[in-house]
Design a protein around this motif. Structure first.
Motif, PDB file in Angstrom:
ATOM      1  N   SER A   1     -13.632   3.020   9.304  1.00 53.74           N
ATOM      2  CA  SER A   1     -13.472   3.243   7.863  1.00 53.74           C
ATOM      3  C   SER A   1     -13.102   4.840   8.554  1.00 53.74           C
ATOM      4  O   SER A   1     -11.801   5.554   7.481  1.00 53.74           O
ATOM      5  CB  SER A   1     -13.887   3.418   6.896  1.00 53.74           C
TER       6      SER A   1
ATOM      7  N   THR B   1     -17.696  -2.094  -2.203  1.00 49.00           N
ATOM      8  CA  THR B   1     -17.364  -1.849  -0.960  1.00 49.00           C
ATOM      9  C   THR B   1     -18.038  -2.509   0.203  1.00 49.00           C
ATOM     10  O   THR B   1     -19.244  -3.109  -0.073  1.00 49.00           O
ATOM     11  CB  THR B   1     -17.294  -0.302  -0.489  1.00 49.00           C
TER      12      THR B   1
ATOM     13  N   GLY C   1      -9.748   4.774   3.945  1.00 48.65           N
ATOM     14  CA  GLY C   1      -9.678   3.787   3.597  1.00 48.65           C
ATOM     15  C   GLY C   1      -7.554   4.090   3.613  1.00 48.65           C
ATOM     16  O   GLY C   1      -7.395   5.328   4.322  1.00 48.65           O
TER      17      GLY C   1
ATOM     18  N   GLY D   1     -10.339   4.638  -2.714  1.00 44.61           N
ATOM     19  CA  GLY D   1     -10.331   3.690  -2.090  1.00 44.61           C
ATOM     20  C   GLY D   1     -11.198   2.290  -2.220  1.00 44.61           C
ATOM     21  O   GLY D   1     -12.469   2.830  -2.297  1.00 44.61           O
TER      22      GLY D   1
ATOM     23  N   THR E   1      -5.103   2.329   2.073  1.00 42.60           N
ATOM     24  CA  THR E   1      -4.223   3.640   0.880  1.00 42.60           C
ATOM     25  C   THR E   1      -4.768   4.238   0.784  1.00 42.60           C
ATOM     26  O   THR E   1      -3.356   5.518   0.577  1.00 42.60           O
ATOM     27  CB  THR E   1      -4.577   2.639  -0.556  1.00 42.60           C
ATOM     28  N   THR E   2      -5.293   5.485   0.605  1.00 39.95           N
ATOM     29  CA  THR E   2      -6.096   6.737   0.664  1.00 39.95           C
ATOM     30  C   THR E   2      -5.111   7.470   1.116  1.00 39.95           C
ATOM     31  O   THR E   2      -4.839   8.457   1.434  1.00 39.95           O
ATOM     32  CB  THR E   2      -7.268   7.022   0.541  1.00 39.95           C
TER      33      THR E   2
ATOM     34  N   PHE F   1      -5.867   0.002  -5.250  1.00 41.81           N
ATOM     35  CA  PHE F   1      -6.362  -1.163  -4.546  1.00 41.81           C
ATOM     36  C   PHE F   1      -5.122  -2.190  -4.236  1.00 41.81           C
ATOM     37  O   PHE F   1      -4.229  -1.916  -5.886  1.00 41.81           O
ATOM     38  CB  PHE F   1      -7.503  -1.903  -4.829  1.00 41.81           C
TER      39      PHE F   1
ATOM     40  N   LYS G   1       0.593  -1.192  -0.411  1.00 35.11           N
ATOM     41  CA  LYS G   1      -0.248  -0.007  -0.068  1.00 35.11           C
ATOM     42  C   LYS G   1       0.770   1.779   0.207  1.00 35.11           C
ATOM     43  O   LYS G   1       0.275   2.384  -0.916  1.00 35.11           O
ATOM     44  CB  LYS G   1      -0.963   0.202   1.183  1.00 35.11           C
TER      45      LYS G   1
END
Length: 261
Positions: A156, A191, A108, A179, A110-111, A214, A86
Protein backbone atom coordinates in the motif's frame (compact mmCIF):
# COMPACT_ATOMS: atom_id res chain seq x y z
CA UNK A 1 7.05 -32.26 -3.06
CA UNK A 2 9.15 -34.78 -1.06
CA UNK A 3 10.64 -33.32 2.12
CA UNK A 4 14.20 -34.24 1.08
CA UNK A 5 13.93 -32.21 -2.14
CA UNK A 6 13.04 -28.98 -0.31
CA UNK A 7 15.61 -26.34 0.50
CA UNK A 8 16.24 -25.45 4.13
CA UNK A 9 14.18 -22.26 3.72
CA UNK A 10 11.29 -24.14 2.09
CA UNK A 11 11.29 -26.70 4.91
CA UNK A 12 11.25 -23.91 7.49
CA UNK A 13 8.35 -22.11 5.76
CA UNK A 14 6.44 -25.39 5.51
CA UNK A 15 6.91 -25.82 9.27
CA UNK A 16 5.70 -22.26 9.91
CA UNK A 17 2.62 -22.88 7.77
CA UNK A 18 1.94 -26.04 9.77
CA UNK A 19 2.18 -24.05 13.01
CA UNK A 20 -0.24 -21.47 11.62
CA UNK A 21 -2.76 -24.08 10.51
CA UNK A 22 -2.62 -25.77 13.92
CA UNK A 23 -2.71 -22.65 16.12
CA UNK A 24 -4.37 -20.07 13.88
CA UNK A 25 -1.81 -17.43 14.95
CA UNK A 26 1.93 -17.37 15.60
CA UNK A 27 4.36 -14.69 16.69
CA UNK A 28 7.86 -14.09 15.38
CA UNK A 29 9.14 -15.17 18.79
CA UNK A 30 7.23 -18.48 18.51
CA UNK A 31 9.02 -19.19 15.23
CA UNK A 32 12.43 -18.21 16.61
CA UNK A 33 12.05 -20.48 19.63
CA UNK A 34 10.55 -23.43 17.74
CA UNK A 35 12.71 -23.41 14.59
CA UNK A 36 15.88 -21.85 16.06
CA UNK A 37 16.22 -19.12 13.45
CA UNK A 38 16.79 -15.38 13.72
CA UNK A 39 13.99 -12.83 14.02
CA UNK A 40 14.95 -11.38 10.64
CA UNK A 41 14.64 -14.82 9.03
CA UNK A 42 11.27 -15.42 10.68
CA UNK A 43 9.95 -12.08 9.42
CA UNK A 44 11.18 -12.77 5.88
CA UNK A 45 9.53 -16.19 5.92
CA UNK A 46 6.21 -14.70 7.06
CA UNK A 47 6.43 -12.05 4.33
CA UNK A 48 7.03 -14.80 1.76
CA UNK A 49 4.13 -16.91 3.05
CA UNK A 50 1.80 -13.89 2.86
CA UNK A 51 2.44 -13.74 -0.88
CA UNK A 52 1.67 -17.39 -1.60
CA UNK A 53 -0.62 -18.78 1.10
CA UNK A 54 -3.65 -17.84 3.21
CA UNK A 55 -1.45 -15.96 5.65
CA UNK A 56 -1.97 -12.40 6.87
CA UNK A 57 0.85 -10.51 8.54
CA UNK A 58 0.08 -8.85 11.84
CA UNK A 59 2.13 -6.78 14.25
CA UNK A 60 4.79 -9.16 15.49
CA UNK A 61 3.56 -12.27 13.69
CA UNK A 62 0.85 -13.65 11.42
CA UNK A 63 -2.53 -15.39 11.37
CA UNK A 64 -3.86 -18.19 9.18
CA UNK A 65 -6.78 -17.02 7.09
CA UNK A 66 -7.99 -20.09 5.20
CA UNK A 67 -11.64 -19.12 5.62
CA UNK A 68 -11.26 -15.58 4.31
CA UNK A 69 -11.54 -15.62 0.52
CA UNK A 70 -10.28 -12.13 -0.27
CA UNK A 71 -6.53 -11.54 -0.13
CA UNK A 72 -5.03 -8.09 -0.15
CA UNK A 73 -4.11 -6.81 -3.60
CA UNK A 74 -1.05 -4.70 -4.24
CA UNK A 75 -1.35 -1.00 -5.06
CA UNK A 76 -0.59 -1.77 -8.71
CA UNK A 77 -3.33 -4.41 -8.85
CA UNK A 78 -5.82 -2.02 -7.25
CA UNK A 79 -5.12 0.67 -9.84
CA UNK A 80 -6.87 -1.46 -12.46
CA UNK A 81 -10.08 -1.65 -10.39
CA UNK A 82 -12.81 1.01 -10.70
CA UNK A 83 -10.26 3.64 -11.74
CA UNK A 84 -12.80 5.97 -13.38
CA UNK A 85 -15.10 5.78 -10.36
CA UNK A 86 -12.18 6.50 -8.03
CA UNK A 87 -11.22 9.54 -10.10
CA UNK A 88 -14.77 10.91 -9.72
CA UNK A 89 -14.61 10.34 -5.98
CA UNK A 90 -11.26 12.15 -5.88
CA UNK A 91 -12.67 15.17 -7.73
CA UNK A 92 -15.57 15.36 -5.26
CA UNK A 93 -13.25 15.05 -2.27
CA UNK A 94 -10.91 17.74 -3.57
CA UNK A 95 -13.87 20.10 -4.05
CA UNK A 96 -14.38 20.04 -0.27
CA UNK A 97 -10.85 21.32 0.42
CA UNK A 98 -10.48 25.05 0.97
CA UNK A 99 -7.49 27.34 1.29
CA UNK A 100 -6.07 27.17 4.81
CA UNK A 101 -7.22 23.57 5.40
CA UNK A 102 -5.07 20.94 7.06
CA UNK A 103 -5.87 17.83 5.05
CA UNK A 104 -5.09 14.23 6.02
CA UNK A 105 -4.64 11.50 3.39
CA UNK A 106 -4.22 7.86 4.35
CA UNK A 107 -2.78 5.38 1.86
CA UNK A 108 -4.83 3.90 -0.97
CA UNK A 109 -5.58 4.32 -4.66
CA UNK A 110 -8.49 6.71 -4.09
CA UNK A 111 -6.55 8.93 -1.69
CA UNK A 112 -3.63 8.91 -4.13
CA UNK A 113 -5.98 10.31 -6.78
CA UNK A 114 -7.16 12.95 -4.29
CA UNK A 115 -3.51 13.97 -3.90
CA UNK A 116 -3.21 14.36 -7.66
CA UNK A 117 -6.28 16.62 -7.62
CA UNK A 118 -4.75 18.76 -4.86
CA UNK A 119 -1.33 19.00 -6.47
CA UNK A 120 -1.88 22.48 -7.96
CA UNK A 121 -3.59 23.95 -4.89
CA UNK A 122 -2.02 26.64 -2.73
CA UNK A 123 -2.31 27.54 0.92
CA UNK A 124 -3.09 24.06 2.28
CA UNK A 125 -1.21 21.59 4.47
CA UNK A 126 -1.33 17.87 3.67
CA UNK A 127 -0.54 15.24 6.29
CA UNK A 128 0.06 11.72 5.01
CA UNK A 129 1.62 8.43 6.03
CA UNK A 130 1.72 7.18 2.42
CA UNK A 131 5.06 7.35 0.64
CA UNK A 132 3.61 7.52 -2.89
CA UNK A 133 1.31 10.39 -1.91
CA UNK A 134 4.24 12.24 -0.38
CA UNK A 135 6.24 11.80 -3.58
CA UNK A 136 3.29 13.00 -5.69
CA UNK A 137 3.06 16.23 -3.68
CA UNK A 138 6.78 16.73 -3.02
CA UNK A 139 7.23 19.35 -5.76
CA UNK A 140 4.01 21.28 -5.05
CA UNK A 141 5.14 24.76 -4.03
CA UNK A 142 1.76 25.78 -2.63
CA UNK A 143 1.40 22.80 -0.29
CA UNK A 144 3.05 22.33 3.08
CA UNK A 145 3.68 18.60 3.29
CA UNK A 146 3.92 16.67 6.58
CA UNK A 147 5.01 13.04 6.27
CA UNK A 148 4.64 10.63 9.19
CA UNK A 149 7.59 8.25 8.86
CA UNK A 150 7.68 4.63 9.87
CA UNK A 151 7.90 1.09 8.48
CA UNK A 152 6.85 0.79 4.82
CA UNK A 153 4.10 -1.65 3.79
CA UNK A 154 4.97 -2.39 0.18
CA UNK A 155 1.45 -3.40 -0.86
CA UNK A 156 0.00 0.00 0.00
CA UNK A 157 3.07 2.27 0.33
CA UNK A 158 1.77 3.24 3.78
CA UNK A 159 4.20 3.99 6.59
CA UNK A 160 3.07 2.36 9.84
CA UNK A 161 4.27 1.35 13.27
CA UNK A 162 5.25 3.13 16.50
CA UNK A 163 7.23 5.87 14.73
CA UNK A 164 4.24 6.83 12.58
CA UNK A 165 1.88 6.73 15.54
CA UNK A 166 4.16 8.93 17.62
CA UNK A 167 4.16 11.64 14.93
CA UNK A 168 0.42 11.53 14.24
CA UNK A 169 -0.48 11.67 17.94
CA UNK A 170 0.91 15.23 18.05
CA UNK A 171 -0.87 16.55 14.94
CA UNK A 172 -4.18 18.36 14.50
CA UNK A 173 -5.91 17.54 11.21
CA UNK A 174 -8.93 19.41 9.90
CA UNK A 175 -10.31 17.18 7.12
CA UNK A 176 -9.22 13.55 7.02
CA UNK A 177 -9.82 11.52 3.84
CA UNK A 178 -9.56 7.86 4.81
CA UNK A 179 -9.19 5.03 2.32
CA UNK A 180 -10.67 1.69 3.41
CA UNK A 181 -10.99 -1.90 2.17
CA UNK A 182 -14.47 -2.58 3.52
CA UNK A 183 -17.56 -0.69 4.69
CA UNK A 184 -20.27 -2.67 6.48
CA UNK A 185 -23.01 -1.82 8.95
CA UNK A 186 -21.98 -4.17 11.75
CA UNK A 187 -18.19 -4.29 11.31
CA UNK A 188 -17.80 -0.65 10.29
CA UNK A 189 -14.67 0.50 8.46
CA UNK A 190 -12.22 -2.35 7.85
CA UNK A 191 -8.82 -2.98 6.27
CA UNK A 192 -6.51 -5.89 5.44
CA UNK A 193 -3.64 -4.72 7.65
CA UNK A 194 -3.52 -4.59 11.44
CA UNK A 195 -0.82 -1.90 11.41
CA UNK A 196 -2.81 0.24 8.94
CA UNK A 197 -5.92 -0.15 11.09
CA UNK A 198 -3.98 1.08 14.11
CA UNK A 199 -2.65 4.22 12.42
CA UNK A 200 -6.07 4.90 10.87
CA UNK A 201 -7.65 4.89 14.34
CA UNK A 202 -5.20 7.55 15.48
CA UNK A 203 -5.72 9.63 12.31
CA UNK A 204 -9.47 9.65 12.98
CA UNK A 205 -8.92 10.62 16.61
CA UNK A 206 -6.68 13.54 15.63
CA UNK A 207 -9.09 14.89 12.97
CA UNK A 208 -11.98 17.33 13.29
CA UNK A 209 -13.84 15.70 10.39
CA UNK A 210 -13.29 12.30 8.80
CA UNK A 211 -14.47 11.44 5.28
CA UNK A 212 -14.44 7.75 4.34
CA UNK A 213 -13.65 7.49 0.62
CA UNK A 214 -14.53 4.26 -1.20
CA UNK A 215 -16.11 2.94 -4.39
CA UNK A 216 -19.21 0.76 -4.46
CA UNK A 217 -17.18 -2.50 -4.45
CA UNK A 218 -16.26 -1.84 -0.79
CA UNK A 219 -19.89 -1.63 0.40
CA UNK A 220 -21.03 -4.62 2.50
CA UNK A 221 -17.51 -5.99 2.23
CA UNK A 222 -15.59 -6.90 5.38
CA UNK A 223 -11.81 -7.11 5.68
CA UNK A 224 -10.04 -8.70 8.61
CA UNK A 225 -9.25 -5.73 10.85
CA UNK A 226 -11.77 -3.16 12.05
CA UNK A 227 -10.66 0.47 12.03
CA UNK A 228 -13.71 2.07 13.61
CA UNK A 229 -17.53 1.89 13.71
CA UNK A 230 -19.54 3.80 11.13
CA UNK A 231 -20.55 6.49 13.64
CA UNK A 232 -16.88 7.53 13.99
CA UNK A 233 -16.96 9.29 10.61
CA UNK A 234 -18.68 12.52 9.56
CA UNK A 235 -19.29 11.76 5.88
CA UNK A 236 -18.78 9.26 3.05
CA UNK A 237 -17.66 9.99 -0.48
CA UNK A 238 -18.53 7.21 -2.89
CA UNK A 239 -19.69 6.62 -6.47
CA UNK A 240 -23.21 5.31 -5.90
CA UNK A 241 -26.08 6.01 -3.47
CA UNK A 242 -26.01 3.93 -0.29
CA UNK A 243 -29.36 2.21 0.04
CA UNK A 244 -30.84 -0.36 2.42
CA UNK A 245 -29.89 -0.65 6.11
CA UNK A 246 -26.54 1.10 5.65
CA UNK A 247 -28.14 4.13 4.02
CA UNK A 248 -30.84 4.22 6.67
CA UNK A 249 -28.34 4.15 9.53
CA UNK A 250 -26.22 6.86 7.95
CA UNK A 251 -29.28 9.10 7.69
CA UNK A 252 -30.24 8.40 11.31
CA UNK A 253 -26.76 9.33 12.46
CA UNK A 254 -26.63 12.45 10.25
CA UNK A 255 -23.63 11.12 8.34
CA UNK A 256 -23.65 12.83 4.98
CA UNK A 257 -23.13 10.83 1.79
CA UNK A 258 -21.49 12.58 -1.16
CA UNK A 259 -22.14 10.72 -4.42
CA UNK A 260 -19.56 11.52 -7.08
CA UNK A 261 -21.12 12.34 -10.44
Amino acid sequence: MPEQSLTKGEQRRRSILGMLKQRGRVSVQDIVETLHCSEATARRDLDALEQTDSVIRTIGGAIYDAYHATKEASFEEKTSLSWVEKERIAVTAASLVEEGDIVGLSGGTTTYLIAKQLKTRTGITVVTNALNIAMELADSDGIQLVVAGGILRRKSYELCGPLTEKVVEHLNIGKMFLGIDGFALEQGLTTHSESEAQIAKILIKRSERTFAVFDRSKVDRVSLFTIAPINSIHACITDAPLAGPIGEQLRKRSIRVYVAQ
